[in-house]
Design an enzyme around this catalytic site. Structure first.
Site, PDB file in Angstrom:
ATOM      1  N   SER A  59       0.660   3.875   1.696  1.00  0.00           N
ATOM      2  CA  SER A  59       0.867   4.489   3.016  1.00  0.00           C
ATOM      3  C   SER A  59       2.255   4.135   3.571  1.00  0.00           C
ATOM      4  O   SER A  59       2.932   4.988   4.145  1.00  0.00           O
ATOM      5  CB  SER A  59      -0.224   4.051   3.990  1.00  0.00           C
ATOM      6  OG  SER A  59      -1.484   4.453   3.500  1.00  0.00           O
ATOM      7  N   HIS A  70       4.805   6.414   2.035  1.00  0.00           N
ATOM      8  CA  HIS A  70       4.849   7.758   2.630  1.00  0.00           C
ATOM      9  C   HIS A  70       5.825   7.774   3.803  1.00  0.00           C
ATOM     10  O   HIS A  70       6.583   8.720   3.993  1.00  0.00           O
ATOM     11  CB  HIS A  70       3.474   8.173   3.153  1.00  0.00           C
ATOM     12  CG  HIS A  70       2.436   8.472   2.100  1.00  0.00           C
ATOM     13  ND1 HIS A  70       2.699   9.201   0.973  1.00  0.00           N
ATOM     14  CD2 HIS A  70       1.128   8.146   2.027  1.00  0.00           C
ATOM     15  CE1 HIS A  70       1.585   9.313   0.252  1.00  0.00           C
ATOM     16  NE2 HIS A  70       0.624   8.666   0.864  1.00  0.00           N
ATOM     17  N   HIS A 125       0.874  -3.462   6.301  1.00  0.00           N
ATOM     18  CA  HIS A 125      -0.371  -3.466   7.088  1.00  0.00           C
ATOM     19  C   HIS A 125      -1.525  -4.011   6.255  1.00  0.00           C
ATOM     20  O   HIS A 125      -2.679  -3.669   6.489  1.00  0.00           O
ATOM     21  CB  HIS A 125      -0.675  -2.036   7.562  1.00  0.00           C
ATOM     22  CG  HIS A 125      -0.898  -1.092   6.420  1.00  0.00           C
ATOM     23  ND1 HIS A 125       0.141  -0.506   5.728  1.00  0.00           N
ATOM     24  CD2 HIS A 125      -2.027  -0.691   5.809  1.00  0.00           C
ATOM     25  CE1 HIS A 125      -0.358   0.231   4.750  1.00  0.00           C
ATOM     26  NE2 HIS A 125      -1.675   0.128   4.768  1.00  0.00           N
ATOM     27  N   CYS A 139      -6.487  -3.647   3.638  1.00  0.00           N
ATOM     28  CA  CYS A 139      -6.436  -2.175   3.624  1.00  0.00           C
ATOM     29  C   CYS A 139      -7.061  -1.609   2.356  1.00  0.00           C
ATOM     30  O   CYS A 139      -8.114  -0.997   2.396  1.00  0.00           O
ATOM     31  CB  CYS A 139      -5.019  -1.630   3.795  1.00  0.00           C
ATOM     32  SG  CYS A 139      -5.003   0.181   3.674  1.00  0.00           S
ATOM     33  N   CYS A 172       0.864  -1.188   0.000  1.00  0.00           N
ATOM     34  CA  CYS A 172       0.000   0.000   0.000  1.00  0.00           C
ATOM     35  C   CYS A 172       0.898   1.235   0.000  1.00  0.00           C
ATOM     36  O   CYS A 172       2.005   1.206   0.544  1.00  0.00           O
ATOM     37  CB  CYS A 172      -0.891  -0.022   1.247  1.00  0.00           C
ATOM     38  SG  CYS A 172      -1.857   1.474   1.506  1.00  0.00           S
TER      39      CYS A 172
HETATM   40  N1  LIG Z   1      -7.714   7.167   4.192  1.00  0.00           N
HETATM   41  C1  LIG Z   1      -7.208   5.986   4.500  1.00  0.00           C
HETATM   42  O1  LIG Z   1      -7.618   5.343   5.479  1.00  0.00           O
HETATM   43  C2  LIG Z   1      -6.155   5.381   3.617  1.00  0.00           C
HETATM   44  C3  LIG Z   1      -5.938   3.993   3.615  1.00  0.00           C
HETATM   45  C4  LIG Z   1      -5.000   3.475   2.735  1.00  0.00           C
HETATM   46  C5  LIG Z   1      -4.285   4.307   1.884  1.00  0.00           C
HETATM   47  N2  LIG Z   1      -4.503   5.647   1.930  1.00  0.00           N
HETATM   48  C6  LIG Z   1      -3.812   6.586   1.022  1.00  0.00           C
HETATM   49  O2  LIG Z   1      -4.422   6.532  -0.250  1.00  0.00           O
HETATM   50  C7  LIG Z   1      -3.492   7.025  -1.232  1.00  0.00           C
HETATM   51  C8  LIG Z   1      -3.446   6.080  -2.429  1.00  0.00           C
HETATM   52  O3  LIG Z   1      -2.857   4.843  -2.064  1.00  0.00           O
HETATM   53  P1  LIG Z   1      -2.547   3.724  -3.170  1.00  0.00           P
HETATM   54  O4  LIG Z   1      -1.944   2.588  -2.419  1.00  0.00           O
HETATM   55  O5  LIG Z   1      -3.733   3.509  -4.019  1.00  0.00           O
HETATM   56  O6  LIG Z   1      -1.405   4.478  -4.006  1.00  0.00           O
HETATM   57  P2  LIG Z   1      -0.835   4.159  -5.499  1.00  0.00           P
HETATM   58  O7  LIG Z   1       0.508   4.769  -5.544  1.00  0.00           O
HETATM   59  O8  LIG Z   1      -0.997   2.724  -5.808  1.00  0.00           O
HETATM   60  O9  LIG Z   1      -1.848   4.965  -6.445  1.00  0.00           O
HETATM   61  C9  LIG Z   1      -1.801   6.348  -6.663  1.00  0.00           C
HETATM   62  C10 LIG Z   1      -2.238   6.616  -8.101  1.00  0.00           C
HETATM   63  O10 LIG Z   1      -2.318   8.022  -8.320  1.00  0.00           O
HETATM   64  C11 LIG Z   1      -1.812   8.313  -9.614  1.00  0.00           C
HETATM   65  N3  LIG Z   1      -1.390   9.727  -9.618  1.00  0.00           N
HETATM   66  C12 LIG Z   1      -0.300  10.277  -9.002  1.00  0.00           C
HETATM   67  N4  LIG Z   1      -0.295  11.612  -9.186  1.00  0.00           N
HETATM   68  C13 LIG Z   1      -1.394  11.914  -9.923  1.00  0.00           C
HETATM   69  C14 LIG Z   1      -1.946  13.140 -10.440  1.00  0.00           C
HETATM   70  N5  LIG Z   1      -1.369  14.309 -10.230  1.00  0.00           N
HETATM   71  N6  LIG Z   1      -3.109  13.059 -11.151  1.00  0.00           N
HETATM   72  C15 LIG Z   1      -3.713  11.866 -11.378  1.00  0.00           C
HETATM   73  N7  LIG Z   1      -3.244  10.695 -10.910  1.00  0.00           N
HETATM   74  C16 LIG Z   1      -2.094  10.716 -10.199  1.00  0.00           C
HETATM   75  C17 LIG Z   1      -0.690   7.304  -9.822  1.00  0.00           C
HETATM   76  O11 LIG Z   1      -0.424   7.099 -11.200  1.00  0.00           O
HETATM   77  C18 LIG Z   1      -1.283   6.048  -9.155  1.00  0.00           C
HETATM   78  O12 LIG Z   1      -2.009   5.254 -10.081  1.00  0.00           O
HETATM   79  C19 LIG Z   1      -2.166   7.171  -0.488  1.00  0.00           C
HETATM   80  O13 LIG Z   1      -2.002   8.522  -0.064  1.00  0.00           O
HETATM   81  C20 LIG Z   1      -2.366   6.283   0.729  1.00  0.00           C
HETATM   82  O14 LIG Z   1      -1.536   6.637   1.812  1.00  0.00           O
HETATM   83  C21 LIG Z   1      -5.412   6.192   2.779  1.00  0.00           C
HETATM   84 ZN   LIG Z   2      -2.928   0.886   3.419  1.00  0.00          ZN
END
Ligand SMILES: NC(=O)c1ccc[n+]([C@@H]2O[C@H](COP(=O)([O-])OP(=O)(O)OC[C@H]3O[C@@H](n4cnc5c(N)ncnc54)[C@H](O)[C@@H]3O)[C@@H](O)[C@H]2O)c1
Ligand SMILES: [Zn+2]
Ligand SMILES: [Zn+2]
Length: 362
Positions: A40, A43, A59, A164, A38
């Site tokens: 996160s 980050h 996680h 997650c 993931c």
């Molecule tokens: N709120 C919560 O409880 C929670 C839980 C899990 C993950 N998250 C967060 O969710 C986010 C996404 O996680 P993920 O694992 O899917 O990440 P990921 O890296 O797999 O996906 C991110 C996507 O965004 C695209 N992207 C990047 N910049 C962009 C832009 N400017 N315009 C359009 N698309 C763009 C990338 O190409 C990629 O496909 C992270 O910040 C993660 O920490 C939050």
């Molecule tokens: Zn996660």
């Protein structure tokens, strides 16, 4: 047991041999079978968010119960389980008012300060666990309220994704935002979280589902998940204008699944009158999101979503049933399967934006 440890921020993960304690009362020892990557964790590896170190990252894991501590009646050795970081105490105001994912009493499900660490190095020094799970490891020692028992028909190297990413994205659409039948939706960012949000919107009965990403392959995968319209953000000058044009005036529900102030702003600006933007991405704590005040007069709303507002003990078995019935797509979300030793390469692929989810198998 082998585990992927973060020792400095920013930093890469180092595979180390750690000692895992026996389960204390209320704890469960799990042999990990699958662990999803993931964003996160990334980050934290990039140092965008601070954490205690050293720490076993990961996680999003599923596995098989090996041993249980005193008083554990929920599972027994041999049971298949998915871990979720929304560990609930079941007694605080948040838990009892239907929001166990916001549990306000993590102490109740953690070891006491001063008690032996769950994980240690050979010199006896403690190692922490990401989200009190530490899923990039051969074994996990977690509180029983951080796992859900699942059917043995479910492949664990797919089940882990629900721990997650799928719970978060799917839940953001169906639980946090409560997407309505026939509505218009836009999901910005088609990683593991965004793809799951698209699936949530599809299952909820959304009509148009627009996806925005920078990568053509991600947009293609999003189409398999249920997206109906596609915007490649690297090919248009104005993402908001493109989405407004496709939807004839803006969307009812938007989701930010990246974690950037700029795309949160896009999510709000692309709303139709009365629309709701849901922010899932982890926006760096130093970043401020600016919105135009007059938009609130049109009843536009913006909200956060924590872990898809889940009740994972009931949500995850349902999602597994949906997968087994072909309603929830997980196989198509996995771009690559790797070994624990390849974990840093796995995160390099995520940074390059070319993979949906990568899964470590053991
Ligand atoms: N709120 C919560 O409880 C929670 C839980 C899990 C993950 N998250 C967060 O969710 C986010 C996404 O996680 P993920 O694992 O899917 O990440 P990921 O890296 O797999 O996906 C991110 C996507 O965004 C695209 N992207 C990047 N910049 C962009 C832009 N400017 N315009 C359009 N698309 C763009 C990338 O190409 C990629 O496909 C992270 O910040 C993660 O920490 C939050
Ligand atoms: Zn996660
Ligand atoms: Zn609680």
């Amino acid at each position: 047991m082998k585990a992927a440890v973060l020792n400095e921020q920013p930093g890469e993960l180092i595979i180390e041999n750690l000692t895992i304690d026996k389960p204390a009362p209320g704890e469960v020892l799990i042999q990990v079978v699958g662990a999803g990557l993931c964003h996160s964790d990334l980050h934290f590896m990039e140092g965008i968010f601070r954490t205690t170190l050293p720490m076993v990252m990961g996680h999003e894991s599923a596995g098989i119960v090996q041993a249980v501590g005193e008083g554990v009646t929920y599972v027994k050795p041999g049971d298949h389980v998915v871990a979720c970081l929304s560990i609930f105490c079941g007694q605080c105001h948040q838990c009892l008012s239907g929001h166990p994912y916001r549990c306000a009493n993590p102490k109740a499900t953690s070891r006491d300060k001063g008690a032996p660490s769950r994980l240690t190095r050979s010199d006896g020094s403690p190692v922490d666990q990401m989200a009190r799970l530490g899923g990039f490891a051969e074994e996990m020692l977690v509180h029983q309220n951080g796992i859900v028992k699942v059917t043995e028909d479910m492949p664990l190297d797919k089940a882990c994704l629900i721990g997650c990413g799928v719970t978060t994205g799917f839940g953001a659409a169906v639980r946090t935002a409560k997407v309505e039948v026939g509505s218009t939706v836009c999901v910005i960012g088609a990683g593991g979280i965004g793809l799951a949000a698209i699936q949530g919107a599809r299952v909820a009965g959304a009509n148009k589902i627009v996806v925005v990403d920078l990568s053509t392959s991600k947009l293609e995968t999003a189409g398999i998940m249920g997206a109906t319209h596609f915007v490649n953000a690297s090919e248009v000058d104005d993402v908001v204008a493109a989405v407004r044009e496709i939807t004839g005036g803006g969307v009812d529900y938007s989701f930010e699944a990246i974690g950037r102030a700029q795309t949160v702003r896009q999510a709000f600006d692309m709303l139709n009158v009365g629309g709701t933007a849901t922010v899932i991405g982890m926006v760096p704590s130093k970043d401020v999101v600016e919105l135009r005040g007059i938009d609130f007069l049109q009843e536009k709303k913006i909200q956060g979503s924590m872990m898809g507002s889940n009740q994972f003990r009931t949500d995850i078995p349902r999602m597994i049933d949906m997968y087994l019935n072909g309603r929830l797509l997980l196989d198509e979300m996995v771009s690559k399967t790797i070994q624990l030793e390849e974990i840093n390469e796995g995160y390099e692929l995520m940074k390059a934006g070319e993979v949906a989810r990568t899964v470590v198998t053991f």
